[in-house]
Design an enzyme around this catalytic site. Structure first.
Site, short mmCIF file in Angstrom:
data_model
loop_
_atom_site.label_atom_id
_atom_site.label_comp_id
_atom_site.label_asym_id
_atom_site.label_seq_id
_atom_site.Cartn_x
_atom_site.Cartn_y
_atom_site.Cartn_z
N GLU A 46 0.87 -1.17 0.00
CA GLU A 46 0.00 0.00 0.00
C GLU A 46 0.91 1.23 0.00
O GLU A 46 1.82 1.33 0.84
CB GLU A 46 -0.88 0.00 1.26
CG GLU A 46 -1.87 1.13 1.23
CD GLU A 46 -2.76 1.20 2.47
OE1 GLU A 46 -2.73 0.27 3.29
OE2 GLU A 46 -3.48 2.21 2.59
N ARG A 273 5.03 -13.16 9.48
CA ARG A 273 5.74 -11.93 9.13
C ARG A 273 7.07 -11.90 9.87
O ARG A 273 7.27 -12.57 10.86
CB ARG A 273 4.89 -10.70 9.40
CG ARG A 273 4.52 -10.45 10.83
CD ARG A 273 3.42 -9.39 10.94
NE ARG A 273 3.85 -8.10 10.45
CZ ARG A 273 3.14 -7.38 9.57
NH1 ARG A 273 2.00 -7.83 9.08
NH2 ARG A 273 3.56 -6.20 9.20
N LYS A 283 4.52 0.42 10.00
CA LYS A 283 4.66 1.64 9.21
C LYS A 283 4.21 2.85 10.00
O LYS A 283 4.80 3.92 9.89
CB LYS A 283 3.82 1.53 7.93
CG LYS A 283 4.55 0.83 6.81
CD LYS A 283 3.83 1.06 5.49
CE LYS A 283 2.81 -0.02 5.25
NZ LYS A 283 2.25 -0.01 3.90
P1 ATP Z 1 -0.18 -1.73 6.82
O1 ATP Z 1 -1.09 -2.79 6.25
O2 ATP Z 1 -0.27 -1.54 8.28
O3 ATP Z 1 -0.18 -0.47 6.05
P2 ATP Z 1 1.91 -3.49 5.96
O4 ATP Z 1 3.25 -3.56 6.57
O5 ATP Z 1 1.03 -4.66 5.96
O6 ATP Z 1 1.29 -2.29 6.68
P3 ATP Z 1 1.63 -3.35 3.09
O7 ATP Z 1 2.07 -2.27 2.19
O8 ATP Z 1 0.21 -3.70 3.12
O9 ATP Z 1 2.11 -2.92 4.52
O10 ATP Z 1 2.52 -4.65 2.87
C1 ATP Z 1 2.80 -5.17 1.59
C2 ATP Z 1 3.10 -6.63 1.71
O11 ATP Z 1 4.22 -6.85 2.55
C3 ATP Z 1 1.94 -7.38 2.30
O12 ATP Z 1 1.74 -8.56 1.55
C4 ATP Z 1 2.39 -7.69 3.69
O13 ATP Z 1 1.80 -8.87 4.15
C5 ATP Z 1 3.90 -7.81 3.53
N1 ATP Z 1 4.56 -7.49 4.78
C6 ATP Z 1 4.42 -6.37 5.52
N2 ATP Z 1 5.15 -6.44 6.65
C7 ATP Z 1 5.78 -7.63 6.63
C8 ATP Z 1 6.68 -8.30 7.52
N3 ATP Z 1 7.08 -7.75 8.68
N4 ATP Z 1 7.14 -9.53 7.18
C9 ATP Z 1 6.75 -10.09 6.03
N5 ATP Z 1 5.91 -9.52 5.16
C10 ATP Z 1 5.42 -8.30 5.44
#
Ligand code: ATP
Ligand code: MG
Length: 787
Positions: A46, A273, A283
């Site tokens: 995102e 994760r 984030k």
């Molecule tokens: P938010 O949803 O709170 O904005 P997010 O860290 O999930 O934060 P996204 O941009 O939605 O951010 O993440 C993009 C991809 O990265 C998603 O598929 C998410 O599952 C993966 N991702 C995010 N954080 C991690 C992590 N710590 N370890 C592994 N994969 C991650």
């Protein structure tokens, strides 16, 4: 990276090769069965913030897996929230993914480009009676969702005829209503055990411009609606996401079925994760650090963002190697940030040329070196164990800089560096002896007057005398003044993000995480490096010549990582002795006797005592462990290698002292078929909970028998702890059902039987179940059956 071809036995052989994990197994199976002709994955960020090292795990998984198995990976911006998204992030994210050396080719997508198609499908759902416009407030809807144990209450609008919903939905789109007046909900089941299935929201009204769509929309679809459909539009075969989406999977599948999307449908698969010790990875919290000025920006070198790690100097190849190293699993765990640093050292050791720089300079004057004269020494860029060629000229003269810390007027025991009357070797130079320390009015040492031994040019001692210390240095007449930024962990606590109810993560900020040193003395050849180069400053660490802030007359270096992990020792006497490793233990008694607890150093010479004490101090170990470990050079080396792979000195010492020596049964440690990093890996697996300590012994025995690395053995034998409720619940149920008498006795108050039940379940699972979870499930099962 692994070959695209799966080996014949691969699908049923999890972890049989380096690239094995449960997700790759599923994908290989689907390719082998013909379900999919080619794998298509996607990375769906995102654009509301910068990518961090956690995202790197997902990027390496999605892109890496597609690359290995002959498929493709899409980059899709999951951009349906008009309030938080920005083109600046879109660009930064693309740069970060490219930096990691992954390529989406033509396959760049934006979920917001699907708004028309998604809208049409929403209408279709309404027509099919599978969605309705609800005119309750979101607050009311939330209140009526029920709980895990109670069903939800149906909305009074749930039976609204499709025509009426359709008309309202069109008017929502047309802008006839204020935010929150209505929402679109799927019509599934208000009593579903999975709360996500209780008529989830699909669309809401938001009168806000979108960064790409402008004012085209005032209703926006929800993640749960967009994600499965975007996956279907793009022909995604395997939709990999993190575990928090486990409960969303049912809804994902429901939507695809409700809209009759063509087979083969994408499959959602969840993985754990990445969490790192000493790091926050949300984030929102990272944004807070930036906005509140705790760091200099998104690319502050202390940030776990990819921009920060890049600015720090981490090579992208090291981040990819780290992601390979941690692998993919379904169990939550926290990875030691030391492992990431280890991957960085591993990457830089063979690639960063060695040079010399003095950070906190102290002047040395060689009183016996002719004034106005000098010479150039030839200094290799690489140590003996890096098979590379190349050297640079290093000027030597009468006035030199050495590190202030490398001199002590009153050297403590074990200090092998410079002190009054003592000799040291100058790296690539001469052996010098300190004759006098000159002090200023305040009593501070401002200069050392030394002599040099002309026979030792290049560092050798032709007369064979032992000079224990070697220092880095720079000629004062040629030194280039540079700025050096040293970084320490941003948080002083292993787990700064304790979640709700815990202390605020900002309370763990380490006030000493940044040190800026001006006037550091760099050898002249190194000052010619191109910005962006990575160098090793001997004895100090790996450094990046920062492109952003360096100017021709003011070079700025960032310390990427120290040469060894020093965090564990920080509480150690900073005052204490030499930082040189105690590797060269002067052969203590061959057969290490069992030491009396009263004096663990009994029977050792003063030299040996010092070695053991240094070793114990350096790794924060009890003296008796240190004595055992230093009693054999191969064992000591094994230990040090293990610790640099996984920073748990005590855990490693326990394994070596208590288990390995037994498993060796008298054979010398030098005969082992593996190196210390394999031990580090094994202890890491235990510490992160992948295997239990009991299983670790079994794995160690197999390693000693030459059966491979810990990871391979665990994977091959299927030894991972089972921490999946869904997997364990049936076993627990079966065990309780098979022993109704004991279950009844427990319920009547014989609470001691719980332990017995735990033992039964552990036996059933071959010792692999996570005991805490078993306990919890058993308690639930046994109390549930209470009359
Ligand atoms: P938010 O949803 O709170 O904005 P997010 O860290 O999930 O934060 P996204 O941009 O939605 O951010 O993440 C993009 C991809 O990265 C998603 O598929 C998410 O599952 C993966 N991702 C995010 N954080 C991690 C992590 N710590 N370890 C592994 N994969 C991650
Ligand atoms: Mg997300």
């Amino acid at each position: 990276m692994a070959e695209p071809e799966a080996s014949p036995g691969a699908p049923s052989d999890p972890g049989g090769d380096a690239a094995g994990d449960f997700i790759r197994d599923i994908v290989r199976r689907d390719l082998a069965s013909g379900k999919h002709a080619r794998v298509v994955t996607r990375f769906p960020p995102e654009p509301n913030g910068h990518l961090h090292i956690g995202h790197a795990k997902s990027i390496c998984l999605n892109f890496g897996l597609a690359e290995e198995l002959g498929g493709v990976c899409n980059l899709r911006f999951d951009d349906s929230n008009p309030l938080t998204e920005d083109m600046e992030y879109v660009e930064a994210i693309q740069r970060d993914v490219r930096w990691l050396a992954f390529d989406w080719g033509e396959r760049l997508y934006f979920a917001s480009d699907y708004f028309d198609r998604l809208y049409a499908l929403a209408e279709e759902l309404i027509r099919r009676g599978k969605a309705y416009v609800d005119s309750q407030s979101e607050e009311e809807i939330r209140r009526h969702r029920g709980t895990v144990t109670e069903p939800g209450v149906a909305s009074p609008y749930r039976e609204r005829p499709p025509d009426e919903s359709l008309e309202l939905f069109r008017r929502m789109r047309a802008g006839d209503f204020a935010d929150g007046a209505h929402v679109l909900r799927a019509r599934i089941d208000m009593a579903a055990p999975n709360m996500k299935m209780r008529d989830p929201l699909l669309y809401r009204i938001r009168h806000a411009p979108h960064y790409r769509q402008g004012d085209a929309w005032c209703i926006y679809p929800m993640y749960d609606f967009i994600h499965p459909l975007s996956d279907a539009f793009e022909g995604i075969t395997h939709s990999l996401c993190t575990l928090e989406f486990e409960n969303n999977r049912e809804l994902y599948d429901w939507l695809l079925a409700a809209l009759d999307t063509p087979a083969p449908r994408p499959q959602q698969i969840e993985f754990a994760r990445l969490n790192l010790s000493y790091t926050v990875m949300s984030k929102r919290k990272l944004l807070q650090l930036v906005e509140e000025g705790h760091v200099g920006g998104w690319d502050d070198p202390r940030m776990p963002t990819l921009a920060g790690l890049r600015r720090r100097g981490y090579p992208p190849s090291a981040i990819r190697a780290f992601c390979d190293l941690i692998g993919v699993a379904k169990a939550h765990s926290t990875v030691d940030v030391g492992l990431l640093e280890h991957a960085v050292r591993d990457d830089l050791n063979p690639s960063a040329p060695r040079v010399m720089c003095v950070l906190r300079p102290l002047k040395v004057v060689l009183t016996d070196y002719p004034e106005g004269e000098g010479e150039w020494l030839d200094a290799p860029h690489w140590p003996h164990d890096v098979p590379r060629e190349g050297s640079r000229p290093v000027p030597f003269g009468r006035e030199l800089w050495i590190e202030r810390d490398d001199f002590r007027p009153d050297p403590p025991p074990g200090f092998h560096r410079l002190a009054p009357g003592r000799e040291v070797r100058l790296r690539h130079g001469y052996v010098i002896r300190c004759q006098e320390a000159v002090r200023d009015a305040a009593g501070e040492v401002v200069e050392l007057r030394c002599t040099h031994d002309p026979d030792t040019r290049g560092g050798g001692t032709p007369d064979g005398r032992r000079v224990p210390g070697t220092l880095h240095w720079v000629s004062a007449a040629h030194a280039v003044d540079v700025t050096v930024r040293l970084f320490d962990r941003l948080f002083g606590d292993e787990q700064p993000d304790r979640g709700k109810g815990g202390p605020d993560f900002r309370s763990f900020l380490n006030p000493d995480s940044l040190t800026v040193l001006e006037g550091c003395k760099l050898e002249p050849a190194a000052a010619e490096a191109t910005p962006g180069s990575r160098l090793q400053f001997e004895r100090l660490g790996y450094f990046l010549l920062d492109e952003q802030d360096s100017q021709p007359q003011r070079l700025v270096f960032h310390r990427i990582v120290t040469l060894r992990d020093t965090w564990a020792r920080i509480s150690q006497q900073r005052e204490a002795a030499d930082s040189a490793p105690a590797r060269a233990a002067p052969a203590p008694p061959a057969a290490a006797p069992s030491h009396s607890p009263a004096d663990p150093l009994a029977g050792l010479s003063p030299d040996q005592r010092r070695v053991v004490a240094d070793f114990a101090g350096g790794f924060d170990l009890p003296l008796d462990d240190a004595r055992t470990l230093t009693s054999d050079a191969a064992l000591a080396q094994l230990f040090e290698e293990a610790v640099s792979r996984h920073r748990n000195p005590q855990g490693i010492a326990n394994l070596l002292v208590n288990e390995l020596l037994g498993a060796l049964a008298g054979r010398p440690p030098a005969s082992l078929p593996f190196r210390g990093d394999a031990i580090g890996e094994l202890v890491a697996l235990t510490d992160e909970g992948t295997i239990s300590t009991a299983i670790a012994k079994e794995v160690l025995a197999a390693m000693v028998a030459g059966e491979g690395t810990a990871g391979e053995i665990v994977a091959r034998r299927g030894l991972e702890q089972v921490r999946d409720r869904q997997a364990l619940a049936p076993v627990v149920h079966r065990v309780v059902a098979a022993h109704p008498d004991n279950a009844r006795a427990y319920r009547r108050g014989k609470s001691g039987l719980l332990g017995w039940f735990v033992g039964q379940v552990m036996r059933e699972t071959g010792g692999r179940a996570n005991p805490q979870l078993v306990n919890q499930l058993l308690e639930e099962e046994l109390t549930a059956g209470r009359e």
